[in-house]
Scaffold this active site. Structure first.
Site, PDB file in Angstrom:
ATOM      1  N   TYR A   1       0.816  -1.218   0.000  1.00 25.00           N
ATOM      2  CA  TYR A   1       0.000   0.000   0.000  1.00 25.00           C
ATOM      3  C   TYR A   1       0.848   1.266   0.000  1.00 25.00           C
ATOM      4  CZ  TYR A   1      -4.075  -2.910   0.378  1.00 25.00           C
ATOM      5  OH  TYR A   1      -5.058  -3.837   0.110  1.00 25.00           O
TER       6      TYR A   1
ATOM      7  N   GLN B   1     -16.025   2.078  -5.761  1.00 24.18           N
ATOM      8  CA  GLN B   1     -15.315   0.920  -5.230  1.00 24.18           C
ATOM      9  C   GLN B   1     -13.803   1.190  -5.189  1.00 24.18           C
ATOM     10  OE1 GLN B   1     -17.774  -1.444  -8.292  1.00 24.18           O
ATOM     11  NE2 GLN B   1     -17.042  -3.012  -6.910  1.00 24.18           N
ATOM     12  N   ASN B   2     -13.396   2.305  -5.744  1.00 27.90           N
ATOM     13  CA  ASN B   2     -11.971   2.623  -5.857  1.00 27.90           C
ATOM     14  C   ASN B   2     -11.440   3.234  -4.570  1.00 27.90           C
ATOM     15  OD1 ASN B   2     -12.257   1.768  -8.497  1.00 27.90           O
ATOM     16  ND2 ASN B   2     -12.472   3.837  -9.312  1.00 27.90           N
ATOM     17  N   VAL B   3     -10.171   2.973  -4.285  1.00 21.53           N
ATOM     18  CA  VAL B   3      -9.549   3.518  -3.085  1.00 21.53           C
ATOM     19  C   VAL B   3      -8.680   4.733  -3.407  1.00 21.53           C
ATOM     20  CG1 VAL B   3      -9.630   1.325  -1.852  1.00 21.53           C
ATOM     21  CG2 VAL B   3      -7.617   1.874  -3.228  1.00 21.53           C
ATOM     22  N   ASP B   4      -8.629   5.119  -4.681  1.00 14.60           N
ATOM     23  CA  ASP B   4      -7.861   6.311  -5.057  1.00 14.60           C
ATOM     24  C   ASP B   4      -8.684   7.567  -4.794  1.00 14.60           C
ATOM     25  OD1 ASP B   4      -9.429   7.105  -7.503  1.00 14.60           O
ATOM     26  OD2 ASP B   4      -8.714   5.183  -8.255  1.00 14.60           O
TER      27      ASP B   4
ATOM     28  N   HIS C   1     -14.844   0.917  -0.363  1.00 14.58           N
ATOM     29  CA  HIS C   1     -13.763  -0.007   0.000  1.00 14.58           C
ATOM     30  C   HIS C   1     -12.588   0.680   0.679  1.00 14.58           C
ATOM     31  CE1 HIS C   1     -15.440  -2.838  -3.340  1.00 14.58           C
ATOM     32  NE2 HIS C   1     -16.135  -2.896  -2.218  1.00 14.58           N
TER      33      HIS C   1
ATOM     34  N   THR D   1     -17.179  -0.976 -13.864  1.00 16.07           N
ATOM     35  CA  THR D   1     -17.129  -2.027 -12.851  1.00 16.07           C
ATOM     36  C   THR D   1     -17.634  -3.326 -13.444  1.00 16.07           C
ATOM     37  OG1 THR D   1     -18.026  -2.816 -10.742  1.00 16.07           O
ATOM     38  CG2 THR D   1     -19.333  -1.175 -11.922  1.00 16.07           C
ATOM     39  N   SER D   2     -17.039  -4.408 -13.026  1.00 20.55           N
ATOM     40  CA  SER D   2     -17.405  -5.732 -13.536  1.00 20.55           C
ATOM     41  C   SER D   2     -18.737  -6.216 -12.974  1.00 20.55           C
ATOM     42  CB  SER D   2     -16.309  -6.740 -13.168  1.00 20.55           C
ATOM     43  OG  SER D   2     -16.215  -6.858 -11.748  1.00 20.55           O
TER      44      SER D   2
END
Length: 230
Positions: free
Chosen positions: A54, A87-90, A105, A171-172
Site C-alpha cells: 500500500y 469501489q476505488n480507493v484512489d 472499500h 465495474t465488472s
C-alpha cells in the site's frame, strides 16, 4: 430543483489514468496474489508485505491524474446533484472536483487503528510498523479487505434508493455487496451502464442503456444523454 444522479464507479474509470486493476487478467494485483495483500489473513501472515504494497500504491497515486471520465462526472454537478459511490480507493474523483464521493472499500490516503475502527487519520506518506494510534496500537491501511464488513454500505443503499438517475461506470459488477446496489434503485428510473465489456445484468427491472466504451468515451456519450433529463 436538480435531479439526483447517483453513480457507481469501479476500477475501469481509473484504469485510463494508469491505475491497474487485478480483475483485468489473472487475479494478480500489481504482481501479488490479491489475498496476500487485501485480506485480514494476509495482514496477519505478513504485515510488512501489506504495508509495502500500500505504500507503493500511495506513491503511485501521487503520480497519476484524473482522466476525462472523472472530469466529466465533476462537470455534471453543474446540472445535477451528483453522488458518487466508488469501489476505488484512489482520490481521483476528488482531484477532478467531485464534491460528494462515498468510498465503499476505503481510501489509500487514510489509515486506521488496528483496534479502533473509528480512529482514522489522513496519511500521505509511507505507513510503517512503528506508526501507532493514541493508545499504542499499530495502524493499518484504511482499506476494506476481502471478508471484512463494508461500513459505508448502508449510506450507499440510501443514496441508491433516492436516485432519479443511476449510472454504473467501469465495474465488472462481480464484487459484492457493491454489485448488488443496482437492485435497490427505483425500478422506474433509467440506468446507464458504461463498460467496454459489459455483462448482462440479471433481473434488472429498470430501463437500461448500455454504452460499451471505456470510461472517457462513454462519459462523453452519457453526458449528452443525461442533458435530455434536465
Amino acid at each position: 430543483m436538480k435531479r439526483k444522479l447517483v453513480v457507481l464507479t469501479g476500477a475501469g474509470i481509473s484504469a485510463e489514468s494508469g491505475i491497474k486493476t487485478f480483475r483485468d487478467s489473472d487475479g494478480l494485483w500489481e504482481g501479488h496474489n490479491v489475498m496476500d495483500v487485501a485480506s485480514p489473513e494476509g495482514w496477519h501472515r505478513n504485515p510488512e508485505l501489506v504495508l509495502d504494497f500500500y505504500n507503493k500504491r500511495r506513491q503511485q497515486l501521487k503520480e497519476v491524474l484524473p482522466n476525462l471520465g472523472h472530469q466529466i462526472l465533476a462537470e455534471l454537478e453543474n446540472d445535477f446533484d451528483v453522488f458518487i459511490i466508488t469501489q476505488n480507493v484512489d482520490n481521483l474523483h476528488e482531484k477532478a472536483g467531485s464534491s460528494n464521493v462515498l468510498h465503499l472499500h476505503g481510501e489509500l490516503l487514510k489509515v486506521r487503528s488496528t483496534k479502533n475502527e473509528n480512529y482514522i487519520l489522513d496519511w500521505n506518506d509511507d505507513l510503517n510498523s512503528t506508526d501507532l494510534d493514541d493508545k499504542g496500537n499499530p495502524l493499518r491501511p484504511h482499506i476494506v479487505w476481502f471478508g471484512e464488513e463494508v461500513p459505508a454500505l448502508e449510506e450507499a443503499l440510501k443514496l441508491t434508493q433516492q436516485a432519479d438517475l443511476f449510472a454504473v461506470i467501469g465495474t465488472s459488477l462481480q464484487v459484492y455487496p457493491a454489485a448488488g446496489l443496482i437492485a435497490f434503485t427505483n425500478p422506474e428510473i433509467p440506468v446507464f451502464y458504461i463498460d467496454p465489456k459489459p455483462i448482462k445484468i440479471p433481473n434488472l427491472r429498470n430501463p437500461l442503456e448500455v454504452i460499451p466504451e471505456v470510461a472517457s468515451k462513454g462519459m462523453k456519450i452519457l453526458k449528452k444523454k443525461l442533458l435530455d433529463f434536465i
